[in-house]
Scaffold this motif. Structure first.
Motif, short mmCIF file in Angstrom:
data_model
loop_
_atom_site.label_atom_id
_atom_site.label_comp_id
_atom_site.label_asym_id
_atom_site.label_seq_id
_atom_site.Cartn_x
_atom_site.Cartn_y
_atom_site.Cartn_z
N ARG A 34 43.17 31.25 39.03
CA ARG A 34 42.14 31.11 40.06
C ARG A 34 42.67 31.50 41.42
NH1 ARG A 34 40.12 27.26 43.55
NH2 ARG A 34 37.83 27.12 43.67
N PHE A 35 43.93 31.08 41.71
CA PHE A 35 44.51 31.41 43.01
C PHE A 35 44.69 32.91 43.15
CE2 PHE A 35 48.33 32.28 45.55
CZ PHE A 35 47.94 31.72 46.76
N ALA A 36 45.20 33.54 42.07
CA ALA A 36 45.42 34.99 42.12
C ALA A 36 44.11 35.73 42.33
CB ALA A 36 46.11 35.46 40.84
N LEU A 37 43.05 35.23 41.68
CA LEU A 37 41.75 35.88 41.83
C LEU A 37 41.24 35.78 43.25
CD1 LEU A 37 39.31 37.29 40.61
CD2 LEU A 37 38.39 35.04 40.02
N ILE A 38 41.40 34.60 43.87
CA ILE A 38 40.94 34.43 45.25
C ILE A 38 41.71 35.37 46.18
CG2 ILE A 38 40.89 32.83 47.19
CD1 ILE A 38 40.30 30.61 45.18
N CYS A 39 43.04 35.49 45.95
CA CYS A 39 43.85 36.40 46.78
C CYS A 39 43.38 37.83 46.60
CB CYS A 39 45.33 36.27 46.42
SG CYS A 39 46.06 34.67 46.87
N LEU A 40 43.11 38.21 45.35
CA LEU A 40 42.66 39.57 45.06
C LEU A 40 41.32 39.85 45.72
CD1 LEU A 40 42.94 42.24 43.56
CD2 LEU A 40 41.91 41.15 41.55
N ILE A 41 40.42 38.88 45.62
CA ILE A 41 39.10 39.04 46.23
C ILE A 41 39.23 39.25 47.73
CG2 ILE A 41 36.93 37.87 46.75
CD1 ILE A 41 37.29 36.40 44.05
N GLY A 42 40.06 38.41 48.37
CA GLY A 42 40.25 38.54 49.82
C GLY A 42 40.78 39.89 50.20
N LEU A 43 41.73 40.43 49.39
CA LEU A 43 42.34 41.72 49.69
C LEU A 43 41.34 42.85 49.59
CD1 LEU A 43 44.85 43.42 50.26
CD2 LEU A 43 45.26 43.51 47.78
N ILE A 44 40.55 42.87 48.51
CA ILE A 44 39.65 44.00 48.33
C ILE A 44 38.49 43.95 49.30
CG2 ILE A 44 40.27 44.32 45.93
CD1 ILE A 44 37.81 42.86 45.07
N SER B 34 38.31 54.20 48.93
CA SER B 34 38.69 52.81 48.74
C SER B 34 40.08 52.71 48.11
CB SER B 34 37.67 52.10 47.83
OG SER B 34 38.12 50.80 47.53
N ILE B 35 40.92 51.91 48.72
CA ILE B 35 42.25 51.67 48.16
C ILE B 35 42.24 50.42 47.30
CG2 ILE B 35 43.45 52.80 50.07
CD1 ILE B 35 43.96 50.01 51.24
N ALA B 36 41.07 49.78 47.20
CA ALA B 36 40.98 48.52 46.48
C ALA B 36 40.78 48.72 44.98
CB ALA B 36 39.84 47.67 47.04
N PRO C 221 42.22 50.78 41.90
CA PRO C 221 43.17 51.71 41.29
C PRO C 221 42.49 52.62 40.27
CG PRO C 221 43.98 49.44 41.21
CD PRO C 221 42.55 49.37 41.64
N GLN C 222 43.02 53.82 40.10
CA GLN C 222 42.44 54.77 39.15
C GLN C 222 42.42 54.19 37.74
OE1 GLN C 222 40.89 57.77 39.87
NE2 GLN C 222 40.29 57.53 37.72
N SER C 223 43.47 53.45 37.40
CA SER C 223 43.54 52.87 36.05
C SER C 223 42.39 51.90 35.80
CB SER C 223 44.88 52.17 35.85
OG SER C 223 45.05 51.15 36.83
N LEU C 224 41.99 51.17 36.87
CA LEU C 224 40.88 50.21 36.73
C LEU C 224 39.56 50.95 36.55
CD1 LEU C 224 40.53 47.12 36.78
CD2 LEU C 224 39.86 47.34 39.17
N ARG C 225 39.36 52.03 37.30
CA ARG C 225 38.14 52.85 37.14
C ARG C 225 38.06 53.40 35.71
NH1 ARG C 225 37.88 56.75 42.48
NH2 ARG C 225 38.88 55.32 43.92
N THR C 226 39.19 53.91 35.23
CA THR C 226 39.21 54.50 33.89
C THR C 226 38.85 53.45 32.84
OG1 THR C 226 40.92 56.05 34.60
CG2 THR C 226 40.65 55.72 32.23
N SER C 227 39.39 52.24 32.97
CA SER C 227 39.09 51.17 32.02
C SER C 227 37.61 50.80 32.07
CB SER C 227 39.95 49.93 32.32
OG SER C 227 41.31 50.22 32.15
N PHE C 228 37.09 50.72 33.28
CA PHE C 228 35.68 50.36 33.45
C PHE C 228 34.75 51.40 32.82
CE2 PHE C 228 31.77 50.57 36.08
CZ PHE C 228 31.27 49.31 35.83
N ILE C 229 35.02 52.67 33.11
CA ILE C 229 34.17 53.74 32.57
C ILE C 229 34.26 53.76 31.05
CG2 ILE C 229 33.88 56.25 32.45
CD1 ILE C 229 34.75 56.37 35.40
#
Length: 279
Positions: free
Chosen positions: A4-14, A84-86, A88-96
């Motif tokens: 949960r903490f990591a997710l909140i940090c990630l959310i704040g960053l993006i 957007s730097i938030a 990563p290409q690997s995340l886009r590829t996984s999503f698609i």
């Protein structure tokens, strides 16, 4: 598994990254850009699903091009904010790959819920300009739908709305009536803990409740809409945000500027962040 903490940090960053990029909006370029831009949110959904061609002409649902997977993969690549730097290409590829998988492709549905709008408006509040955040949802109405205000976040209210557990040490003795309730002074002299003395069935009002009250009192006046973006939870295991980028070039219009792989059990963490309930 994301904590949960990591997710909140990630959310704040993006979200911090998207805000700085959003400030880079500049004027629209030539007519070629207009054809490439995803000019409307409904067009974003059609392109996400590959239900129209690049000139915006809708495919016949009976056409072999309608939702054709290979063309759709190409479209999906164009629907991300390339600056957007938030994401990563690997995340886009996984999503698609996830939404276009052969056996169970996933499409967006305008009327299926699980998505909503966040609208930032400038208002005059007691004569001073403030920003209110309105969360809008589609609601079924008769044979159709309408947008309604589901929630509001208004910063001036935040210090006065208490959503914490009541302190059991703050109470009025059951013999207080014998004293004519003179000890009620505790409630009025400590407004920050006043809720401790209320019924167990009492719940603090939401920002929307007070906002509507102030609107009717005439202390809130609409000035303009500053920003609109959309939050999508329709794709199981994912969250993404769509914002409008009004800039020259082929990568403009309504684009995905935040994408997070989101286990269902962490959906409320993301929602609370968007609603400003844990900031």
């Amino acid at each position: 598994m994301i904590t949960r903490f990591a997710l909140i940090c990630l959310i704040g960053l993006i979200f911090a990254g998207s805000n700085s990029l959003y400030a880079q909006k500049i004027a629209v370029g030539d007519i070629t850009d207009l054809y490439a831009a995803t000019k409307q949110l409904s067009q974003f959904i059609k392109r996400f699903n590959n239900e129209e061609d690049r000139q915006g002409v809708a495919y016949d649902p009976k056409s072999k091009l309608y939702r054709e997977p290979e063309q759709r993969k190409q479209y999906l690549k164009l629907l991300f904010d390339e600056q957007s730097i938030a994401i990563p290409q690997s995340l886009r590829t996984s999503f698609i790959a996830d939404v276009t998988r052969n056996e169970h492709p996933v499409f967006l549905d305008f009327f299926a819920g699980e998505w909503f709008a966040e609208v930032k408006v400038a208002v005059s509040y007691n004569g001073k300009e403030e920003e209110a955040v309105l969360f809008m949802e589609l609601e079924k109405a008769g044979q159709g739908y309408k947008w309604v205000i589901d929630r509001v976040y208004f910063r001036p209210y935040a210090p006065y709305i208490r959503h914490t557990t009541k302190n059991p040490n703050n109470f009025l003795h059951p013999q207080s009536h014998e004293l004519g309730f003179m000890n009620l002074n505790r409630v009025f002299e400590s407004p920050a803990t006043a809720e401790d003395y209320t019924s167990k069935d009492y719940h603090p009002p939401e920002h929307l409740d007070i906002f509507m009250y102030d609107l009717r009192r005439g202390v809130i006046k609409f000035i303009t809409v500053n920003d609109t973006r959309f939050h999508f939870f329709q794709i199981k295991g994912w969250y993404f945000e769509v914002a409008n980028f009004n800039r020259p070039g082929l990568n403009s219009g309504w684009l995905i500027n935040n994408l997070v792989q989101l286990p269902p059990e962490q959906k409320n963490v993301m929602l609370n962040y968007i609603y400003r309930e844990n900031r």
